[in-house]
Structures are given as C-alpha cells and as structure tokens.
Design a protein around this motif. Structure first.
Motif, PDB file in Angstrom:
ATOM      1  N   TRP A 118      34.605  30.794  41.086  1.00 31.73           N
ATOM      2  CA  TRP A 118      35.743  31.449  41.057  1.00 31.73           C
ATOM      3  C   TRP A 118      36.057  31.882  39.442  1.00 31.73           C
ATOM      4  O   TRP A 118      36.465  33.281  39.305  1.00 31.73           O
ATOM      5  N   ARG A 143      33.814  32.552  37.241  1.00 32.76           N
ATOM      6  CA  ARG A 143      32.905  33.324  36.683  1.00 32.76           C
ATOM      7  C   ARG A 143      33.044  34.662  37.321  1.00 32.76           C
ATOM      8  O   ARG A 143      33.034  35.591  36.619  1.00 32.76           O
ATOM      9  N   LEU A 144      33.697  34.925  38.628  1.00 33.04           N
ATOM     10  CA  LEU A 144      34.108  36.126  39.003  1.00 33.04           C
ATOM     11  C   LEU A 144      35.362  36.722  38.320  1.00 33.04           C
ATOM     12  O   LEU A 144      35.406  37.896  38.025  1.00 33.04           O
ATOM     13  N   TYR A 145      36.176  35.944  37.908  1.00 31.35           N
ATOM     14  CA  TYR A 145      37.631  36.230  37.192  1.00 31.35           C
ATOM     15  C   TYR A 145      37.247  36.718  35.831  1.00 31.35           C
ATOM     16  O   TYR A 145      37.379  37.667  35.399  1.00 31.35           O
ATOM     17  N   TRP A 151      40.784  39.736  46.079  1.00 30.34           N
ATOM     18  CA  TRP A 151      41.139  38.511  45.027  1.00 30.34           C
ATOM     19  C   TRP A 151      42.089  37.920  46.196  1.00 30.34           C
ATOM     20  O   TRP A 151      41.771  36.627  46.009  1.00 30.34           O
ATOM     21  N   ARG A 159      34.112  38.073  35.081  1.00 29.13           N
ATOM     22  CA  ARG A 159      33.329  39.107  34.793  1.00 29.13           C
ATOM     23  C   ARG A 159      34.413  40.455  35.250  1.00 29.13           C
ATOM     24  O   ARG A 159      34.240  41.731  34.745  1.00 29.13           O
ATOM     25  N   GLU A 160      35.359  40.218  36.056  1.00 29.61           N
ATOM     26  CA  GLU A 160      36.377  41.183  36.413  1.00 29.61           C
ATOM     27  C   GLU A 160      37.178  41.672  35.281  1.00 29.61           C
ATOM     28  O   GLU A 160      37.479  42.639  34.838  1.00 29.61           O
ATOM     29  N   ILE A 172      39.617  35.602  48.029  1.00 30.59           N
ATOM     30  CA  ILE A 172      38.993  34.808  47.085  1.00 30.59           C
ATOM     31  C   ILE A 172      39.856  33.447  46.890  1.00 30.59           C
ATOM     32  O   ILE A 172      39.290  32.416  46.714  1.00 30.59           O
TER      33      ILE A 172
END
Length: 275
Positions: free
Chosen positions: A230, A232-234, A10, A236-237, A13
């Motif tokens: 960013w 979306r990834l956050y 991260w 999902r995590e 990212i």
C-alpha cells in the motif's frame, strides 16, 4: 495532492488493506496461541506425575483426556489372552511389548502392557502372565490408531501379534467388551522392562507445534507485506503527480500524435504555391 485517495480505484485498495491486515493479525495471533498451548502441555507432560499420587479406579479416569493420560489407574480381575506388539523402540533399541488382556470385575477387558523385551517378537521369550485374581496398577494411556507414533499399521502380522494397541484393533480378536484405553505397568516383574507413559496426542513440542510457530510468522509477514505494498503504491502515485506538476513527465502518445499532425499540416500549407 492527496485527492486521488478518494478515487474508486483507491477506495478498493484501501478497503482491501483495511480488511486484510486485521485478518492476518488475527490468524497470526491464533496460531501463536496454539503454539503456546502446546508449550504448556509439553511442560506439564515433562513435569510428570507426582510419585506419591495414589492410583484411582480405572473407570473413574475414563474417557482418557489430557488430564487423565498418564495417571495411575488400578483394576482387578484375571489375565486372559496374551499378545506381542512388535517393532516398538525403547531407549534407541528395537523390541516388542508383552501385552496381556485383563478381564476386570465389570466384565470388560483392558489391555495391559506388562513390559518390553529387546529383539524380535518371540512368544518363547515372553513370560506368562500370573494366574488367578490379580490387582494391576499402571499408567493410563489412550488407545492408539494407525497414525500414532511407533505403531505397526501395515498389517500382515503373524497370529498372536498386534500392531496397534486399541479397542478397534482388538474387537475382532476377543469375544468380550473392551475399555477404550490401555495400561502400562511401571513396576513389571519376570525381567520385563517398564514402558514409560507417553504424552497424549496433539501435545508437546512436536512437528505440529513448530508448524504453528511457522504459520504465526507467515501471517505477520503477510500483514507487513500488505502495508508495504500500500505504501509503495501511494508513494508512486504521489511522485507521479509531482512530476506531472513539474512538467517532467514525457508526452503521452495522444499528445505526440497531435503535435505530429500539426507539424505535417503546417509543412503542407507552406509548400503550396501562392500561399
């Protein structure tokens, strides 16, 4: 819950997003500035020159730039060679320019477009230039090149015709020095139609201007897309961590294999006699 933001993955990212978004915004702003500059130049060209603006000596307006292009310039001397510039359009019609070289008092010559006539280029249709010493006033224009709008750059023209108006195309046709510019007479005689002055290159609302506007939108969309990915990834995590805490995640392959091995060992032990 949010300690995962400090993991090496991260960190990479976050650094990418922190660099990509400002770059996209800077490039979008720069392209928008280019478009606004072209809009301003288009307004300036459309406004035209004041009718009462006095003509200035030719040499005082050189080299031709955005400020001097279209200005009335005056030069005196004698007319020399005359050439025809074919396939030039005016008011939706095809015709040709009548171009005559003016040998000025300085010894250099300047191409002068004395006017336009409809139809195919024909020397018999073009009126002869005045003889003797003349004073010429016309709108100053920058030399054309092979990429200029409306030029005939394919070559193979008959003798006495010219495809591109400029010193580079005339240098091998005349034995004297040339100004890197040309004049278009706004009040021609002998039945010739005046050729309006054109806006300087890289100005006005042309295709390049709208390309700048399109690039502006693209860079801003790129910035929004980076932020969206960013987030979306956050999200999902975070959802993955919450599901793991609630025990909603399916068993991993390693856990499934361990459970299977334990069940197999138990079944084997119960099947042995005396145990």
């Amino acid at each position: 819950m949010h300690r995962f933001l400090l993991t090496p993955r991260w960190w990479g990212i976050n650094v990418f997003v922190a660099l990509a978004v400002p770059v996209c915004l800077f490039m979008g702003t720069w392209q928008l500035g280019r478009f606004e500059d072209r809009v301003d130049s288009h307004k300036e060209a459309a406004a035209g020159r004041p009718a009462a603006e006095a003509a200035a000596p030719l040499e005082s307006l050189l080299p031709v730039d955005k400020k001097t292009s279209g200005r009335l310039a005056s030069a005196s001397g004698e007319y020399a060679e005359q050439l025809l510039v074919p396939e030039r359009r005016l008011d939706g019609r095809s015709g040709f320019y009548v171009l005559t070289l003016l040998r000025t008092d300085s010894g250099k010559a300047v191409p002068v477009v004395r006017g336009w006539l409809p139809g195919a280029a024909d020397p018999a249709k073009a009126p002869a230039a005045p003889t003797g010493r003349v004073e010429v006033t016309g709108a100053l224009q920058a030399s054309e090149n092979s990429t200029s709008k409306g030029v005939y750059a394919d070559g193979g023209l008959p003798v006495g015709q010219l495809g591109v108006i400029g010193a580079a195309s005339l240098v091998n046709l005349v034995p004297y020095e040339l100004y890197d510019a040309w004049l278009t007479v706004q009040t021609p005689a002998d039945g010739l139609i005046p050729v309006p002055a054109q806006a300087p290159s890289n100005t006005g609302l042309d295709l390049k201007a709208f390309q700048n506007l399109g690039y502006t939108g693209e860079w801003f969309v790129f910035a929004a897309f980076v932020l969206f990915m960013w987030f979306r990834l956050y999200r999902r995590e975070v959802e993955t961590l919450r599901d793991a805490e609630a025990g909603l995640l399916p068993q991993t392959a390693e856990a499934t294999a361990s459970a299977t091995a334990s069940a197999t060992a138990s079944a084997t032990a119960s099947a042995r006699p005396g145990e």
